[in-house]
Scaffold this active site. Structure first.
Site, mmCIF file in Angstrom:
data_model
loop_
_atom_site.group_PDB
_atom_site.id
_atom_site.type_symbol
_atom_site.label_atom_id
_atom_site.label_comp_id
_atom_site.label_asym_id
_atom_site.label_seq_id
_atom_site.Cartn_x
_atom_site.Cartn_y
_atom_site.Cartn_z
ATOM 1 N N ASP A 17 -56.870 -0.444 -56.931
ATOM 2 C CA ASP A 17 -58.035 -0.953 -57.674
ATOM 3 C C ASP A 17 -59.024 0.170 -57.995
ATOM 4 O O ASP A 17 -59.142 1.127 -57.234
ATOM 5 C CB ASP A 17 -58.724 -2.042 -56.833
ATOM 6 C CG ASP A 17 -59.702 -2.855 -57.668
ATOM 7 O OD1 ASP A 17 -59.537 -2.927 -58.908
ATOM 8 O OD2 ASP A 17 -60.643 -3.417 -57.079
ATOM 9 N N ASN A 65 -54.717 -11.379 -63.733
ATOM 10 C CA ASN A 65 -55.132 -10.341 -64.679
ATOM 11 C C ASN A 65 -54.897 -10.734 -66.140
ATOM 12 O O ASN A 65 -55.417 -10.083 -67.054
ATOM 13 C CB ASN A 65 -54.448 -8.995 -64.368
ATOM 14 C CG ASN A 65 -54.975 -8.316 -63.108
ATOM 15 O OD1 ASN A 65 -54.256 -7.601 -62.413
ATOM 16 N ND2 ASN A 65 -56.261 -8.516 -62.800
HETATM 17 C C1 IPE Z 1 -56.372 -6.771 -57.926
HETATM 18 O O1 IPE Z 1 -57.421 -6.133 -58.556
HETATM 19 C C2 IPE Z 1 -55.138 -6.691 -58.758
HETATM 20 C C3 IPE Z 1 -54.582 -5.363 -58.972
HETATM 21 C C4 IPE Z 1 -55.003 -4.229 -58.478
HETATM 22 C C5 IPE Z 1 -53.427 -5.338 -59.820
HETATM 23 P P1 IPE Z 1 -58.474 -6.947 -59.417
HETATM 24 O O2 IPE Z 1 -59.467 -5.943 -59.911
HETATM 25 O O3 IPE Z 1 -57.798 -7.759 -60.456
HETATM 26 O O4 IPE Z 1 -59.124 -7.919 -58.354
HETATM 27 P P2 IPE Z 1 -60.533 -8.639 -58.320
HETATM 28 O O5 IPE Z 1 -60.715 -9.325 -59.640
HETATM 29 O O6 IPE Z 1 -61.564 -7.561 -58.125
HETATM 30 O O7 IPE Z 1 -60.477 -9.558 -57.150
HETATM 31 C C1 IPE Z 2 -56.914 -2.084 -61.089
HETATM 32 O O1 IPE Z 2 -58.057 -1.508 -61.630
HETATM 33 C C2 IPE Z 2 -55.787 -2.156 -62.073
HETATM 34 C C3 IPE Z 2 -55.478 -3.510 -62.560
HETATM 35 C C4 IPE Z 2 -55.984 -4.601 -62.093
HETATM 36 C C5 IPE Z 2 -54.499 -3.599 -63.616
HETATM 37 P P1 IPE Z 2 -59.149 -2.371 -62.354
HETATM 38 O O2 IPE Z 2 -58.809 -2.448 -63.814
HETATM 39 O O3 IPE Z 2 -59.329 -3.682 -61.687
HETATM 40 O O4 IPE Z 2 -60.422 -1.451 -62.153
HETATM 41 P P2 IPE Z 2 -61.909 -1.921 -61.839
HETATM 42 O O5 IPE Z 2 -61.859 -2.791 -60.620
HETATM 43 O O6 IPE Z 2 -62.392 -2.658 -63.049
HETATM 44 O O7 IPE Z 2 -62.643 -0.638 -61.621
HETATM 45 MG MG MG Z 3 -60.522 -4.272 -60.149
#
Ligand code: IPE
Ligand code: IPE
Ligand code: MG
Length: 243
Positions: A17, A65
């Site tokens: 993340d 997502n």
């Molecule tokens: C979790 O991250 C999913 C992945 C890293 C693929 P998210 O960014 O989607 O999770 P939330 O929304 O902060 O819980």
């Molecule tokens: C995790 O990074 C990757 C996916 C969920 C695909 P994020 O896209 O959630 O990154 P932040 O949390 O917005 O920084």
């Molecule tokens: Mg995230």
């Protein structure tokens, strides 16, 4: 404390993340962060293999997502194709066995084919098992396992934890020993709900594209200091000596 071989986890699971925040810090579009995230993944796979970790499972795209803006979702799907094209030959050479875990029905035929190509090309590799959770959710996993059990006509009395585990998406691997989440959030976000029942949790403030060997080693040192009890009691050295 240096890394002790017998204290290295067999299976590490990572919620990768922080890609979006990494991009924002650089005044770049979110896609820039996701691209850098793929490079970080390749580095971390190598580092895990070098340290003798047998299984690495990473969360790349969750069932939830899909709720992101359409352009981000489609750029992430496109990134799968680019990542397979760019990194498959080196991962294959380095002995990485790739599996994709998640709901394959929900993704386009093109993305599915790229994933299956990576699985086929690395099917005989044994150095490290890399599982990429894509269109995956812990709740989805439990539901799909129940559906397959019901479809097989298995009687209720025959259903136990071992049988359910055999129908889950990660049935080929031991349960994760160490669960890492980067990006500073303290939650599981529907990753391996069933499988992480007794995983040790490590949260890092590091944004995923910046996660490297130093942060991995910090997580491994943290893990090595934990005492895993699995519901039993701590062995008391004084009592053991007087018994
Ligand atoms: C979790 O991250 C999913 C992945 C890293 C693929 P998210 O960014 O989607 O999770 P939330 O929304 O902060 O819980
Ligand atoms: C995790 O990074 C990757 C996916 C969920 C695909 P994020 O896209 O959630 O990154 P932040 O949390 O917005 O920084
Ligand atoms: Mg995230």
């Amino acid at each position: 404390m240096d890394l002790v071989p017998h204290r290295i986890p067999r299976h590490v699971a990572i919620v990768m993340d922080g890609n979006g925040r990494y991009a924002r810090k650089r005044y770049m579009p979110r896609f820039f962060g996701h691209k850098a995230g793929v490079d970080a993944l390749v580095r971390v796979v190598r580092a895990c293999a070098d340290r003798g970790i047998e299984y690495l499972t990473v969360f790349a795209f969750s069932s939830e997502n899909w709720n992101r803006p359409e352009d981000e979702v489609s750029s992430l799907m496109g990134l799968v194709l680019v990542a397979v094209q760019k990194h498959l030959p080196e991962l294959q050479r380095e002995g990485v066995r790739i599996r994709i875990v998640g709901d394959r029905e929900g993704v386009s035929a093109q993305v599915r084919e790229a994933c299956e190509r990576a699985e086929r090309a690395t099917a005989h590799n044994r150095r490290i098992h890399l599982s990429v959770a894509f269109n995956y959710g812990g709740r989805w996993d439990i539901v799909q396992a129940c559906r397959r059990i019901a479809a097989a006509g298995i009687a209720p009395q025959q259903i136990d934890e071992a049988l359910l585990a055999r129908h889950m998406a990660m049935s080929f691997a031991p349960d994760p020993d160490l669960f890492i989440r980067t990006g500073g959030e303290l939650r599981i976000s529907n990753f391996l709900l069933w499988q992480t029942a007794y995983a040790e949790l490590h949260f890092s403030d590091c944004l995923w594209p910046e996660f490297g060997e130093a942060e991995l080693d910090a997580a491994l040192r943290d893990y090595a200091r934990r005492e895993r009890r699995f519901g039993t009691v701590k062995a008391d050295p004084v009592l053991a000596a007087t018994a």
